[in-house]
Enzyme design. Structure first.
Site, PDB file in Angstrom:
ATOM      1  N   SER A 141       3.511  -2.056  10.400  1.00  0.00           N
ATOM      2  CA  SER A 141       4.959  -2.124  10.632  1.00  0.00           C
ATOM      3  C   SER A 141       5.575  -3.462  10.241  1.00  0.00           C
ATOM      4  CB  SER A 141       5.293  -1.768  12.087  1.00  0.00           C
ATOM      5  OG  SER A 141       4.918  -0.428  12.353  1.00  0.00           O
ATOM      6  N   ASN A 180       0.878  -1.177   0.000  1.00  0.00           N
ATOM      7  CA  ASN A 180       0.000   0.000   0.000  1.00  0.00           C
ATOM      8  C   ASN A 180       0.914   1.225   0.000  1.00  0.00           C
ATOM      9  OD1 ASN A 180      -1.762   2.080   0.476  1.00  0.00           O
ATOM     10  ND2 ASN A 180      -2.340   1.431   2.544  1.00  0.00           N
ATOM     11  N   TRP A 181       1.017   1.825  -1.170  1.00  0.00           N
ATOM     12  CA  TRP A 181       1.938   2.964  -1.291  1.00  0.00           C
ATOM     13  C   TRP A 181       1.418   4.221  -0.590  1.00  0.00           C
ATOM     14  CZ3 TRP A 181       3.664   2.898  -7.180  1.00  0.00           C
ATOM     15  CH2 TRP A 181       4.612   1.877  -7.340  1.00  0.00           C
ATOM     16  N   LYS A 182       0.131   4.205  -0.226  1.00  0.00           N
ATOM     17  CA  LYS A 182      -0.484   5.409   0.376  1.00  0.00           C
ATOM     18  C   LYS A 182      -0.268   6.610  -0.549  1.00  0.00           C
ATOM     19  CE  LYS A 182      -0.088   3.234   4.849  1.00  0.00           C
ATOM     20  NZ  LYS A 182      -0.020   3.366   6.289  1.00  0.00           N
ATOM     21  N   GLU A 196      -6.761   4.914   7.978  1.00  0.00           N
ATOM     22  CA  GLU A 196      -6.499   6.331   7.712  1.00  0.00           C
ATOM     23  C   GLU A 196      -7.729   6.997   7.104  1.00  0.00           C
ATOM     24  OE1 GLU A 196      -2.887   5.616   5.545  1.00  0.00           O
ATOM     25  OE2 GLU A 196      -1.894   5.075   7.420  1.00  0.00           O
ATOM     26  N   HIS A 227      -9.512   1.431   5.037  1.00  0.00           N
ATOM     27  CA  HIS A 227      -8.219   1.622   5.712  1.00  0.00           C
ATOM     28  C   HIS A 227      -8.429   2.573   6.900  1.00  0.00           C
ATOM     29  CE1 HIS A 227      -4.094   2.681   6.575  1.00  0.00           C
ATOM     30  NE2 HIS A 227      -3.748   1.596   5.916  1.00  0.00           N
ATOM     31  N   GLU A 230      -5.332  -4.701  10.637  1.00  0.00           N
ATOM     32  CA  GLU A 230      -4.318  -3.663  10.823  1.00  0.00           C
ATOM     33  C   GLU A 230      -4.594  -2.916  12.127  1.00  0.00           C
ATOM     34  OE1 GLU A 230      -2.332  -2.552   6.822  1.00  0.00           O
ATOM     35  OE2 GLU A 230      -3.966  -1.168   7.181  1.00  0.00           O
ATOM     36  N   GLY A 285       2.706   2.346  10.832  1.00  0.00           N
ATOM     37  CA  GLY A 285       3.697   3.405  10.674  1.00  0.00           C
ATOM     38  C   GLY A 285       4.446   3.751  11.942  1.00  0.00           C
ATOM     39  N   GLY A 305       2.921  -1.068   4.273  1.00  0.00           N
ATOM     40  CA  GLY A 305       2.962   0.353   3.959  1.00  0.00           C
ATOM     41  C   GLY A 305       4.380   0.804   3.641  1.00  0.00           C
ATOM     42  N   GLY A 306       5.043   1.379   4.626  1.00  0.00           N
ATOM     43  CA  GLY A 306       6.367   1.974   4.438  1.00  0.00           C
ATOM     44  C   GLY A 306       7.352   1.110   3.661  1.00  0.00           C
TER      45      GLY A 306
HETATM   46  P1  13P Z   1       3.133   0.422   7.676  1.00  0.00           P
HETATM   47  O1  13P Z   1       3.611  -0.878   7.056  1.00  0.00           O
HETATM   48  O2  13P Z   1       3.884   1.618   7.191  1.00  0.00           O
HETATM   49  O3  13P Z   1       3.029   0.318   9.158  1.00  0.00           O
HETATM   50  O4  13P Z   1       1.630   0.644   7.127  1.00  0.00           O
HETATM   51  C1  13P Z   1       0.722  -0.384   7.236  1.00  0.00           C
HETATM   52  C2  13P Z   1      -0.477  -0.012   6.474  1.00  0.00           C
HETATM   53  O5  13P Z   1      -1.209   0.894   6.843  1.00  0.00           O
HETATM   54  C3  13P Z   1      -0.750  -0.771   5.239  1.00  0.00           C
HETATM   55  O6  13P Z   1      -2.036  -0.519   4.772  1.00  0.00           O
END
Ligand code: 13P
Length: 248
Positions: free
Chosen positions: A209, A9-11, A96, A94, A165, A171, A230-231
């Site tokens: 994470s 997930n590149w966000k 967020e 998600h 999640e 993050g 994510g990251g």
């Molecule tokens: P991180 O891997 O950066 O913690 O993000 C997880 C995430 O929100 C994937 O959708």
């Protein structure tokens, strides 16, 4: 046996140039024997994902979809538009979006329904906040979030991918422990089984994470079918080493 799935997930990250470099590295080194791999990018880059990944075995998707089919909804992107770019997946709910866009369980359920109707596979995110966990409400919260979707999509529940999640693990560098992950995944698996009659159809991913250093521990848990990353998904080397941790 469910093949593992790693979803990046590149966000709201990336550019045409940096994506190009990253996608080229992924295409060159990805080995589909270990796991399936997909990238969910921002809408403006779906065409780039389609161009760069079509000849590979890496799939792609979007990070959100409208709950409406079409019409006067300025700024929204419909499921059929995502299909135009050959998306296979779309992330819905998600944390967020739940947090910053105020998305409710019912809206997330409507989005999942719309995605399925267009032939997309929704990746339904559920997860508790730190406060929920401290209050002993983890199970209640994730079951409530998933139940709204199951209620809306009915017999299509077996088509869903679910991503657990925990909000506090996203993050932060602080992933949920193996015991915490396995225990929530077991609850979600039972809920899906009660709805579908199948114990092995839905893939349940863990996100929060995930990194090369914890992937092997988390991805070998019996009810973990992959990861939503994510990251680390913005770094080809890290993402591929998470894929390698799925080696059967
Ligand atoms: P991180 O891997 O950066 O913690 O993000 C997880 C995430 O929100 C994937 O959708």
């Amino acid at each position: 046996m469910r093949k593992k799935l790693i979803v990046g997930n590149w966000k709201m990250n990336g550019s045409l140039q940096t994506n190009q470099v990253l996608l080229a590295s992924l295409c060159q080194a990805f080995d589909p024997a270990n796991a399936d791999l997909a990238i969910c990018g921002s809408t403006p880059y779906l065409s780039q994902l389609q161009t760069c990944l079509s000849a590979s075995s890496i799939e792609w998707g979007a990070q959100d979809v409208s709950s409406h089919e079409s019409g006067a909804f300025t700024g929204e992107v419909s499921a059929s538009m995502l299909k135009d770019f050959a998306c296979r997946f779309v992330i819905v709910g998600h944390s967020e979006r739940r947090q910053y866009q105020g998305e409710s369980d019912d809206l997330v359920a409507a989005k999942a329904q719309r995605a399925l109707a267009a032939g997309l596979t929704p990746i339904v995110c559920v997860g508790e906040t730190a406060r929920d966990r401290e209050a002993g409400r983890t199970e209640f919260v994730v079951k409530r979030q998933l139940s709204a979707v199951i209620h809306a999509v009915g017999h299509c529940t077996s088509e869903l991918i679910v991503a657990y999640e925990p909000v506090w693990a996203i993050g932060t560098g602080e992933h949920a422990s193996a015991e915490q992950v396995q225990s929530v995944h077991r609850v979600l698996r039972a809920q899906l089984q009660a709805a579908t009659g199948h114990s092995d159809r839905n893939r349940i991913l863990y996100g929060g994470s995930v990194s090369p250093s914890n992937a092997a521990e988390l991805l070998t848990l019996s009810d973990v079918d992959g990861a939503l990353v994510g990251g680390a998904s913005r770094d080809a080397h890290q993402l591929l080493s998470i894929v390698s941790a799925c080696r059967p």
